[in-house]
Design a protein around this motif. Structure first.
Motif, PDB file in Angstrom:
ATOM      1  N   THR A   1       7.797 -12.553  15.401  1.00 41.54           N
ATOM      2  CA  THR A   1       8.484 -11.607  16.295  1.00 41.54           C
ATOM      3  C   THR A   1       9.672 -10.963  15.589  1.00 41.54           C
ATOM      4  O   THR A   1       9.910  -9.756  15.722  1.00 41.54           O
ATOM      5  CB  THR A   1       8.961 -12.326  17.562  1.00 41.54           C
ATOM      6  N   SER A   2      10.409 -11.746  14.825  1.00 39.88           N
ATOM      7  CA  SER A   2      11.560 -11.223  14.079  1.00 39.88           C
ATOM      8  C   SER A   2      11.113 -10.212  13.039  1.00 39.88           C
ATOM      9  O   SER A   2      11.760  -9.172  12.845  1.00 39.88           O
ATOM     10  CB  SER A   2      12.309 -12.375  13.403  1.00 39.88           C
ATOM     11  N   THR A   3      10.010 -10.494  12.367  1.00 36.85           N
ATOM     12  CA  THR A   3       9.489  -9.569  11.360  1.00 36.85           C
ATOM     13  C   THR A   3       9.040  -8.262  12.001  1.00 36.85           C
ATOM     14  O   THR A   3       9.289  -7.172  11.465  1.00 36.85           O
ATOM     15  CB  THR A   3       8.306 -10.207  10.606  1.00 36.85           C
ATOM     16  N   ARG A   4       8.392  -8.358  13.139  1.00 39.00           N
ATOM     17  CA  ARG A   4       7.938  -7.157  13.842  1.00 39.00           C
ATOM     18  C   ARG A   4       9.117  -6.272  14.235  1.00 39.00           C
ATOM     19  O   ARG A   4       9.069  -5.047  14.073  1.00 39.00           O
ATOM     20  CB  ARG A   4       7.135  -7.556  15.076  1.00 39.00           C
TER      21      ARG A   4
ATOM     22  N   SER B   1       6.833  -3.740   4.796  1.00 39.21           N
ATOM     23  CA  SER B   1       6.224  -4.481   5.898  1.00 39.21           C
ATOM     24  C   SER B   1       4.856  -5.048   5.535  1.00 39.21           C
ATOM     25  O   SER B   1       4.525  -6.179   5.903  1.00 39.21           O
ATOM     26  CB  SER B   1       6.108  -3.573   7.127  1.00 39.21           C
ATOM     27  N   HIS B   2       4.030  -4.296   4.800  1.00 41.59           N
ATOM     28  CA  HIS B   2       2.683  -4.755   4.449  1.00 41.59           C
ATOM     29  C   HIS B   2       2.762  -6.065   3.654  1.00 41.59           C
ATOM     30  O   HIS B   2       2.035  -7.023   3.937  1.00 41.59           O
ATOM     31  CB  HIS B   2       1.987  -3.664   3.626  1.00 41.59           C
ATOM     32  N   TRP B   3       3.644  -6.123   2.701  1.00 34.63           N
ATOM     33  CA  TRP B   3       3.801  -7.312   1.862  1.00 34.63           C
ATOM     34  C   TRP B   3       4.370  -8.475   2.678  1.00 34.63           C
ATOM     35  O   TRP B   3       3.940  -9.622   2.539  1.00 34.63           O
ATOM     36  CB  TRP B   3       4.724  -6.973   0.692  1.00 34.63           C
ATOM     37  N   MET B   4       5.342  -8.206   3.544  1.00 32.55           N
ATOM     38  CA  MET B   4       5.954  -9.277   4.339  1.00 32.55           C
ATOM     39  C   MET B   4       4.935  -9.948   5.255  1.00 32.55           C
ATOM     40  O   MET B   4       4.883 -11.170   5.354  1.00 32.55           O
ATOM     41  CB  MET B   4       7.110  -8.719   5.176  1.00 32.55           C
ATOM     42  N   TYR B   5       4.124  -9.122   5.932  1.00 32.83           N
ATOM     43  CA  TYR B   5       3.135  -9.702   6.838  1.00 32.83           C
ATOM     44  C   TYR B   5       2.117 -10.547   6.074  1.00 32.83           C
ATOM     45  O   TYR B   5       1.659 -11.586   6.568  1.00 32.83           O
ATOM     46  CB  TYR B   5       2.423  -8.597   7.611  1.00 32.83           C
ATOM     47  N   TYR B   6       1.762 -10.122   4.879  1.00 30.34           N
ATOM     48  CA  TYR B   6       0.823 -10.916   4.083  1.00 30.34           C
ATOM     49  C   TYR B   6       1.422 -12.272   3.736  1.00 30.34           C
ATOM     50  O   TYR B   6       0.760 -13.308   3.834  1.00 30.34           O
ATOM     51  CB  TYR B   6       0.445 -10.172   2.801  1.00 30.34           C
ATOM     52  N   GLN B   7       2.695 -12.282   3.320  1.00 26.91           N
ATOM     53  CA  GLN B   7       3.340 -13.540   2.960  1.00 26.91           C
ATOM     54  C   GLN B   7       3.404 -14.493   4.148  1.00 26.91           C
ATOM     55  O   GLN B   7       3.171 -15.701   4.006  1.00 26.91           O
ATOM     56  CB  GLN B   7       4.754 -13.268   2.422  1.00 26.91           C
TER      57      GLN B   7
ATOM     58  N   THR C   1     -14.173  -3.347  12.784  1.00 25.60           N
ATOM     59  CA  THR C   1     -12.721  -3.518  12.680  1.00 25.60           C
ATOM     60  C   THR C   1     -12.053  -2.153  12.569  1.00 25.60           C
ATOM     61  O   THR C   1     -12.690  -1.146  12.271  1.00 25.60           O
ATOM     62  CB  THR C   1     -12.340  -4.359  11.445  1.00 25.60           C
ATOM     63  N   VAL C   2     -10.753  -2.143  12.813  1.00 21.37           N
ATOM     64  CA  VAL C   2      -9.963  -0.920  12.701  1.00 21.37           C
ATOM     65  C   VAL C   2      -8.672  -1.257  11.971  1.00 21.37           C
ATOM     66  O   VAL C   2      -8.106  -2.345  12.164  1.00 21.37           O
ATOM     67  CB  VAL C   2      -9.673  -0.309  14.095  1.00 21.37           C
ATOM     68  N   CYS C   3      -8.217  -0.344  11.119  1.00 25.65           N
ATOM     69  CA  CYS C   3      -7.025  -0.574  10.317  1.00 25.65           C
ATOM     70  C   CYS C   3      -5.776  -0.158  11.103  1.00 25.65           C
ATOM     71  O   CYS C   3      -5.687   0.984  11.567  1.00 25.65           O
ATOM     72  CB  CYS C   3      -7.107   0.203   9.001  1.00 25.65           C
ATOM     73  N   CYS C   4      -4.842  -1.072  11.249  1.00 22.93           N
ATOM     74  CA  CYS C   4      -3.598  -0.777  11.965  1.00 22.93           C
ATOM     75  C   CYS C   4      -2.776   0.234  11.165  1.00 22.93           C
ATOM     76  O   CYS C   4      -2.620   0.099   9.948  1.00 22.93           O
ATOM     77  CB  CYS C   4      -2.794  -2.063  12.171  1.00 22.93           C
ATOM     78  N   THR C   5      -2.226   1.229  11.837  1.00 19.81           N
ATOM     79  CA  THR C   5      -1.470   2.275  11.148  1.00 19.81           C
ATOM     80  C   THR C   5      -0.081   1.826  10.717  1.00 19.81           C
ATOM     81  O   THR C   5       0.536   2.484   9.886  1.00 19.81           O
ATOM     82  CB  THR C   5      -1.324   3.514  12.056  1.00 19.81           C
ATOM     83  N   ARG C   6       0.415   0.716  11.254  1.00 18.38           N
ATOM     84  CA  ARG C   6       1.758   0.264  10.898  1.00 18.38           C
ATOM     85  C   ARG C   6       1.736  -0.779   9.783  1.00 18.38           C
ATOM     86  O   ARG C   6       2.448  -0.653   8.788  1.00 18.38           O
ATOM     87  CB  ARG C   6       2.477  -0.295  12.123  1.00 18.38           C
ATOM     88  N   CYS C   7       0.927  -1.827   9.938  1.00 18.18           N
ATOM     89  CA  CYS C   7       0.917  -2.896   8.939  1.00 18.18           C
ATOM     90  C   CYS C   7      -0.215  -2.744   7.927  1.00 18.18           C
ATOM     91  O   CYS C   7      -0.233  -3.429   6.905  1.00 18.18           O
ATOM     92  CB  CYS C   7       0.837  -4.259   9.612  1.00 18.18           C
ATOM     93  N   LEU C   8      -1.200  -1.858   8.204  1.00 17.84           N
ATOM     94  CA  LEU C   8      -2.322  -1.551   7.308  1.00 17.84           C
ATOM     95  C   LEU C   8      -3.264  -2.731   7.107  1.00 17.84           C
ATOM     96  O   LEU C   8      -3.862  -2.882   6.034  1.00 17.84           O
ATOM     97  CB  LEU C   8      -1.818  -1.052   5.947  1.00 17.84           C
TER      98      LEU C   8
ATOM     99  N   SER D   1       1.502  -3.811  17.063  1.00 13.96           N
ATOM    100  CA  SER D   1       1.450  -2.393  17.391  1.00 13.96           C
ATOM    101  C   SER D   1       0.156  -2.082  18.135  1.00 13.96           C
ATOM    102  O   SER D   1      -0.829  -2.824  18.037  1.00 13.96           O
ATOM    103  CB  SER D   1       1.510  -1.548  16.117  1.00 13.96           C
ATOM    104  N   GLU D   2       0.175  -0.967  18.847  1.00  6.61           N
ATOM    105  CA  GLU D   2      -1.038  -0.537  19.536  1.00  6.61           C
ATOM    106  C   GLU D   2      -2.118  -0.240  18.501  1.00  6.61           C
ATOM    107  O   GLU D   2      -1.871   0.407  17.491  1.00  6.61           O
ATOM    108  CB  GLU D   2      -0.759   0.704  20.375  1.00  6.61           C
ATOM    109  N   LEU D   3      -3.326  -0.720  18.763  1.00  4.08           N
ATOM    110  CA  LEU D   3      -4.425  -0.615  17.799  1.00  4.08           C
ATOM    111  C   LEU D   3      -5.362   0.513  18.214  1.00  4.08           C
ATOM    112  O   LEU D   3      -5.817   0.562  19.358  1.00  4.08           O
ATOM    113  CB  LEU D   3      -5.178  -1.948  17.730  1.00  4.08           C
ATOM    114  N   PHE D   4      -5.652   1.423  17.280  1.00  4.94           N
ATOM    115  CA  PHE D   4      -6.523   2.563  17.595  1.00  4.94           C
ATOM    116  C   PHE D   4      -7.028   3.202  16.303  1.00  4.94           C
ATOM    117  O   PHE D   4      -6.405   3.074  15.250  1.00  4.94           O
ATOM    118  CB  PHE D   4      -5.771   3.619  18.419  1.00  4.94           C
TER     119      PHE D   4
END
Length: 431
Positions: A156-159, A215-221, A237-244, A259-262
């Protein structure tokens, strides 16, 4: 001898890095570009490397050269500077019968105490609330990453951390102070305090901290520590536009960044247009109604945006007039026109080549925040001249203009730029 020292330093640095720095690499994986939608194969990335979209050149993935110590050092340094900036004197104003020494908290309190709570909250949120929360979250998240611990509310803090960067406007406020100084010095003697001289360093540190938080690297870690797999790209599957990261289509919100997924943002054009239309409607009273009222025992001067610009131009303050005109008239007007072009191109037909429209969108999204200069200038003048001898009061247009800036920023945010590339691909297939 110098070559031996360099060799030993290099070997020591490599050993230190190997022992004390956790693995910071990203494996080879696939992402969808959030700007043009192109599916791109990302090779394995190491520290200091980055990848961009080969079609639209949008930045996709980046790893900081020193991914753990640099964000922590910048965030801690910025937090110390923030403490100093908000406790030390900011400005001192002297004129006949008036002496005012202000700190930034006193400026916020003056707005709240004088029934201009909205402007006070805007100043507090953009110059203190968002920066402090951003820095505290950065220290918290990177402490967890560095020590390889799963802390409470870690995800939650990372988001929240990845969303706050775009709402930090310390740099805009500092430029606004320079603009206000040119106006204040014609009627009073102004002395800058220690907080003012520290503010540009704070702005630079905040910018450097935001850049060093990919953000992409942080979420992976984080998810690697939890044993989650994030790189699966499958037909369903669908690729999130924020975290990829790819997520199942069954998810309404991304399981990684929430994030909202679309595939394409639902009702993107309608939402962006309605926000822009509201901004266009409110921009009329923002220009016609008084934005600032200046009073002294002898006279009262009511200024609209344009009348204030013309007055400053005729009185020789051409630089300040040009800056205010750019921030309060040119930028909002051009941003509205730009968004209309983008919306029309996405809905009906491309008015310009796709590469130009793509760059136009990036510029439109980036410059919107600088329209806040005029609002910050009014806040500074109001809190500086706040006595019976000299008094500046925001007019109703200040509220309208502030809302216009926020609405145009939201309009650009909700516009899905990939719709332009979809239209471009339709043209290519038809040709």
């Amino acid at each position: 001898m110098p070559s031996i020292r360099r060799y030993l330093y290099r070997k020591f640095s490599q050993k230190w890095h190997k022992i004390y720095t956790p693995s910071a690499t990203l494996p080879a994986h696939t992402v969808d570009c959030p700007e043009c939608g192109l599916r791109t194969e990302i090779p394995k990335l190491r520290q200091g490397q980055e990848a961009s979209c080969p079609r639209c050149h949008h930045h996709l993935v980046r790893i900081e050269p020193e991914p753990y110590p640099v964000p922590l050092a910048c965030a801690i340094s910025a937090l110390i500077l923030m403490t100093l900036v908000y406790t030390l004197p900011f400005i001192t104003v002297r004129m006949t019968g008036m002496f005012t020494r202000l700190t930034l908290p006193e400026m916020v309190y003056a707005l709240l105490a004088d029934d201009w709570g909205f402007l006070g909250l805007v100043m507090f949120a953009l110059t203190f609330g968002a920066p402090v929360l951003f820095l505290l979250l950065c220290i918290y998240v990177y402490y967890g990453l560095l020590t390889n611990r799963t802390l409470p509310y870690f995800l939650t803090s990372t988001r929240l951390l990845t969303r706050l960067g775009e709402w930090i406007m310390v740099d805009v406020f500092f430029i606004s102070m320079l603009v206000a100084y040119i106006k204040i010095k014609t009627v009073a003697m102004l002395t800058f305090g220690a907080a003012f001289w520290l503010m540009p360093f704070l702005a630079l540190l905040l910018l450097r901290t935001a850049i060093s938080v990919p953000s992409h690297w942080m979420y992976y870690q984080i998810h690697k520590h939890n044993g989650d797999r994030l790189f699966q790209a499958a037909p369903d599957t669908v690729c999130c536009t924020r975290c990829l990261y790819f997520r199942p289509r069954s998810e309404q919100n991304c399981g990684v960044c929430d994030s909202e997924l679309f595939d394409r943002r639902p009702h993107s054009l309608n939402i962006a247009f309605n926000l822009l239309l509201a901004a266009m409607i409110l921009y009329i009273p923002a220009n016609l109604l008084p934005i600032m009222i200046s009073e002294n025992p002898m006279e009262s001067e009511i200024s609209t945006i344009m009348s204030g610009i013309i007055y400053m131009w005729n009185n020789g303050d051409k630089l300040i007039a040009a800056i205010i005109f750019s921030a309060s008239v040119a930028v909002p007007t051009l941003k509205i026109i730009s968004m209309l072009i983008l919306l029309y191109s996405a809905r009906f037909r491309l008015l310009l080549p796709i590469n130009i429209l793509s760059h136009q969108y990036r510029i439109t999204e980036a410059i919107g925040r600088w329209s806040m200069i005029d609002i910050f200038v009014i806040i500074i003048l109001m809190t500086t001249f706040h006595t019976p001898i000299a008094r500046v009061t925001p007019g109703p247009a200040a509220i309208y203009f502030c809302i216009v800036v926020i609405l145009t920023m939201l309009s650009a945010h909700f516009f899905d730029v990939r719709l332009l590339w979809d239209k471009h691909q339709q043209y290519k297939k038809a040709a």
